[in-house]
Every structure is written in structure tokens, then in C-alpha cells.
Write a protein that holds these residues in place. Structure first.
Motif, PDB file in Angstrom:
ATOM      1  N   ALA A 166       0.836  -1.204   0.000  1.00 12.81           N
ATOM      2  CA  ALA A 166       0.000   0.000   0.000  1.00 12.81           C
ATOM      3  C   ALA A 166       0.870   1.253   0.000  1.00 12.81           C
ATOM      4  O   ALA A 166       0.561   2.233  -0.700  1.00 12.81           O
ATOM      5  CB  ALA A 166      -0.918  -0.005   1.212  1.00 12.81           C
ATOM      6  N   TYR A 167       1.946   1.219   0.756  1.00 12.09           N
ATOM      7  CA  TYR A 167       2.862   2.364   0.829  1.00 12.09           C
ATOM      8  C   TYR A 167       3.511   2.624  -0.532  1.00 12.09           C
ATOM      9  O   TYR A 167       3.526   3.758  -1.023  1.00 12.09           O
ATOM     10  CB  TYR A 167       3.923   2.095   1.891  1.00 12.09           C
TER      11      TYR A 167
ATOM     12  N   TYR B 213      -6.281   1.391  -1.035  1.00  8.47           N
ATOM     13  CA  TYR B 213      -5.582   0.178  -1.451  1.00  8.47           C
ATOM     14  C   TYR B 213      -5.831  -0.958  -0.455  1.00  8.47           C
ATOM     15  O   TYR B 213      -6.127  -2.097  -0.849  1.00  8.47           O
ATOM     16  CB  TYR B 213      -4.085   0.454  -1.568  1.00  8.47           C
ATOM     17  N   LEU B 214      -5.726  -0.657   0.830  1.00  4.04           N
ATOM     18  CA  LEU B 214      -5.916  -1.684   1.852  1.00  4.04           C
ATOM     19  C   LEU B 214      -7.346  -2.224   1.847  1.00  4.04           C
ATOM     20  O   LEU B 214      -7.566  -3.432   1.970  1.00  4.04           O
ATOM     21  CB  LEU B 214      -5.565  -1.122   3.232  1.00  4.04           C
ATOM     22  N   GLN B 215      -8.304  -1.324   1.693  1.00  3.78           N
ATOM     23  CA  GLN B 215      -9.704  -1.764   1.662  1.00  3.78           C
ATOM     24  C   GLN B 215      -9.991  -2.635   0.446  1.00  3.78           C
ATOM     25  O   GLN B 215     -10.782  -3.579   0.529  1.00  3.78           O
ATOM     26  CB  GLN B 215     -10.622  -0.550   1.700  1.00  3.78           C
ATOM     27  N   SER B 216      -9.331  -2.330  -0.661  1.00  6.08           N
ATOM     28  CA  SER B 216      -9.516  -3.155  -1.851  1.00  6.08           C
ATOM     29  C   SER B 216      -8.899  -4.541  -1.678  1.00  6.08           C
ATOM     30  O   SER B 216      -9.179  -5.459  -2.455  1.00  6.08           O
ATOM     31  CB  SER B 216      -8.901  -2.473  -3.075  1.00  6.08           C
ATOM     32  N   ASN B 217      -8.063  -4.681  -0.637  1.00  8.92           N
ATOM     33  CA  ASN B 217      -7.456  -5.971  -0.320  1.00  8.92           C
ATOM     34  C   ASN B 217      -8.006  -6.560   0.976  1.00  8.92           C
ATOM     35  O   ASN B 217      -7.346  -7.363   1.645  1.00  8.92           O
ATOM     36  CB  ASN B 217      -5.936  -5.811  -0.223  1.00  8.92           C
ATOM     37  N   GLY B 218      -9.213  -6.131   1.348  1.00  2.92           N
ATOM     38  CA  GLY B 218      -9.943  -6.773   2.423  1.00  2.92           C
ATOM     39  C   GLY B 218      -9.729  -6.249   3.822  1.00  2.92           C
ATOM     40  O   GLY B 218     -10.210  -6.864   4.791  1.00  2.92           O
ATOM     41  N   VAL B 219      -9.031  -5.122   3.973  1.00  2.00           N
ATOM     42  CA  VAL B 219      -8.809  -4.548   5.297  1.00  2.00           C
ATOM     43  C   VAL B 219      -9.850  -3.469   5.561  1.00  2.00           C
ATOM     44  O   VAL B 219     -10.033  -2.555   4.759  1.00  2.00           O
ATOM     45  CB  VAL B 219      -7.406  -3.933   5.415  1.00  2.00           C
ATOM     46  N   THR B 220     -10.548  -3.555   6.683  1.00  2.00           N
ATOM     47  CA  THR B 220     -11.552  -2.565   7.048  1.00  2.00           C
ATOM     48  C   THR B 220     -10.909  -1.465   7.897  1.00  2.00           C
ATOM     49  O   THR B 220     -10.308  -1.738   8.932  1.00  2.00           O
ATOM     50  CB  THR B 220     -12.702  -3.218   7.839  1.00  2.00           C
ATOM     51  N   LEU B 221     -11.049  -0.212   7.439  1.00  2.00           N
ATOM     52  CA  LEU B 221     -10.476   0.922   8.148  1.00  2.00           C
ATOM     53  C   LEU B 221     -11.505   2.030   8.255  1.00  2.00           C
ATOM     54  O   LEU B 221     -12.109   2.425   7.256  1.00  2.00           O
ATOM     55  CB  LEU B 221      -9.241   1.454   7.407  1.00  2.00           C
TER      56      LEU B 221
ATOM     57  N   LEU C 282      -5.160   7.349  -0.064  1.00  2.00           N
ATOM     58  CA  LEU C 282      -4.733   6.396  -1.096  1.00  2.00           C
ATOM     59  C   LEU C 282      -4.330   5.060  -0.479  1.00  2.00           C
ATOM     60  O   LEU C 282      -4.646   3.989  -1.022  1.00  2.00           O
ATOM     61  CB  LEU C 282      -3.566   6.984  -1.893  1.00  2.00           C
ATOM     62  N   GLN C 283      -3.631   5.112   0.650  1.00  2.00           N
ATOM     63  CA  GLN C 283      -3.245   3.881   1.338  1.00  2.00           C
ATOM     64  C   GLN C 283      -4.476   3.103   1.786  1.00  2.00           C
ATOM     65  O   GLN C 283      -4.567   1.878   1.610  1.00  2.00           O
ATOM     66  CB  GLN C 283      -2.361   4.211   2.542  1.00  2.00           C
TER      67      GLN C 283
END
Length: 221
Positions: free
Chosen positions: A42-43, A76-84, A72-73
Motif C-alpha cells: 500500500a505504501y 488500497y488496503l480496503q480493496s485488499n480486504g482490510v476494514t479501516l 490512497l493507502q
């Protein structure tokens, strides 16, 4: 004899040698469990996106720049299944740390330097806004910014531009930076003296800079 100073911003003035990957990772860890390898992706994705696209405007403060990076980070993370859901917490953590560090460490050190200074940085075209934000503008004779001059570190040419702006010989110039590959080696290659801001002790065994420091407070000029 050192007659002028070149200095990096990101990782040097804003964080005293702590890489921004580490700063972001630690801030995210306060609100979510993100695998380090995924956060690295993501970075890198964010930095490449900003490098290729004129997303950051010249009027963006450092705070707004961080906010853009975090958005942007997070995308990217949410598109890879991380909930923020706590972007504001991440932003506040990162920004407040920079504000405190610049006011208590970097600015006092830079204000004590009685030599002309030029900033040499890979940034997005908004460095003058950022310097004004932190009350640092008056300290620099010039700013050599990659997005403005069209040359990025580690290309030695960006350091030649910095030396030219100072008006001295490379041998009379000290380059201060946190990155061996992007700051120290290319500056040394054109004949500059170097001060490597290095918080990782093992790395100091691989290269001997003219000065190796663990904080700007240790700088000798």
C-alpha cells in the motif's frame, strides 16, 4: 572547510531519520491489524501513484499531503480486504508527531546553523507551502524540489543544482540526509561532504560518511 549546507526534508527534517513507512505502519497499528507485507504494498502503491500523477497541488500543506497519502493507502488496503474507519486518528498521530519534532528538534538545530542552506528534496511541488506551514521558509537560500526541477534523487544532477544554488564548490558543501542510496552516495559522488542521519546501527558498518549521526542534534557544522 564547510561553507554551505544541502539538506533533505522527508525522513530528515520531518522525522529525524525514521522512515515514513515505519511512521505510517505504527499509526495504522493503533486502529487496525494490517499485515506488514500488505502495508508495504500500500505504501509503495501510494508513492508511485503520487509520483506519476499531479495529485498534490502547490498549495497543499504537509497535513493535507499526509491526508491524501492516507486516503490512497486506505483505498488500497480496503480493496485488499482490510476494514479501516479511523483515518482521522492515523492523520492526527502522524501529523502531531511531525509538528512536535520540527518545533523541538529540527527548527532549533537549523536556526543555529550560521551557513547558507539549500533544501534538496524529492517532493510534489508544494515544498514552499510546507516550509511556510512549519515556519522554516526563512532558513533556506533556495529549494531544489524534484517535481519542480524535473530531476529526482538519487540522480546526482539534483545535488549539482543544489551546489550551484549555494554558489560554492562541492568540496565546500555538506549534504545532510537520512538515505544512504538517495542522499549520501549520490552527493558524495559529486564531491560533497556528507552527514548521514542513520538510526540503524548495523547500516553504519557498511559505509563511512564524513559524519554519521543518530539525530540532527548531533550535527557538527
Amino acid at each position: 572547510m564547510i561553507k554551505g549546507i544541502l539538506i533533505d526534508f522527508g525522513g530528515t527534517i520531518d522525522s529525524d531519520g525514521i522512515h515514513w513507512f515505519d511512521q505510517f505502519r505504527d499509526a495504522y497499528a493503533l486502529v487496525a491489524d494490517v499485515p506488514e507485507s500488505l502495508f508495504w504494498d500500500a505504501y509503495v502503491h501510494t508513492e508511485r501513484t503520487l509520483g506519476r500523477n499531479p495529485i498534490i497541488g502547490p498549495d497543499y500543506t504537509f497535513c493535507k499531503t499526509l491526508q491524501t497519502k492516507i486516503a490512497l493507502q486506505t483505498e488500497y488496503l480496503q480493496s485488499n480486504g482490510v476494514t479501516l474507519t479511523a483515518q482521522d486518528t492515523i492523520l492526527d498521530t502522524c501529523y502531531n508527531k511531525v509538528v512536535k519534532h520540527i518545533s523541538t528538534v529540527s527548527k532549533p538545530v537549523l536556526e543555529r546553523i550560521q551557513l547558507p542552506m539549500v533544501l534538496v528534496t524529492n517532493f510534489y511541488g508544494n515544498m514552499h507551502t510546507v516550509l511556510h506551514e512549519f515556519g522554516l521558509s526563512h532558513l533556506f537560500k533556495d529549494v531544489i524540489e524534484s517535481a519542480v526541477v524535473g530531476v529526482r534523487k538519487p540522480d546526482p544532477e539534483i545535488f549539482r543544482l543544489g551546489v550551484k544554488a549555494l554558489g560554492f564548490e562541492p568540496s565546500e558543501t555538506l549534504m545532510i540526509g537520512d538515505s544512504l542510496e538517495k542522499d549520501i552516495l549520490p552527493a558524495a559522488s559529486i564531491g560533497c561532504q556528507t552527514a548521514w542521519l542513520n538510526n540503524k546501527e548495523l547500516l553504519s558498518m557498511t559505509y563511512k560518511s564524513d559524519q554519521t549521526i543518530t539525530s540532527l542534534k548531533e550535527l557538527k557544522v
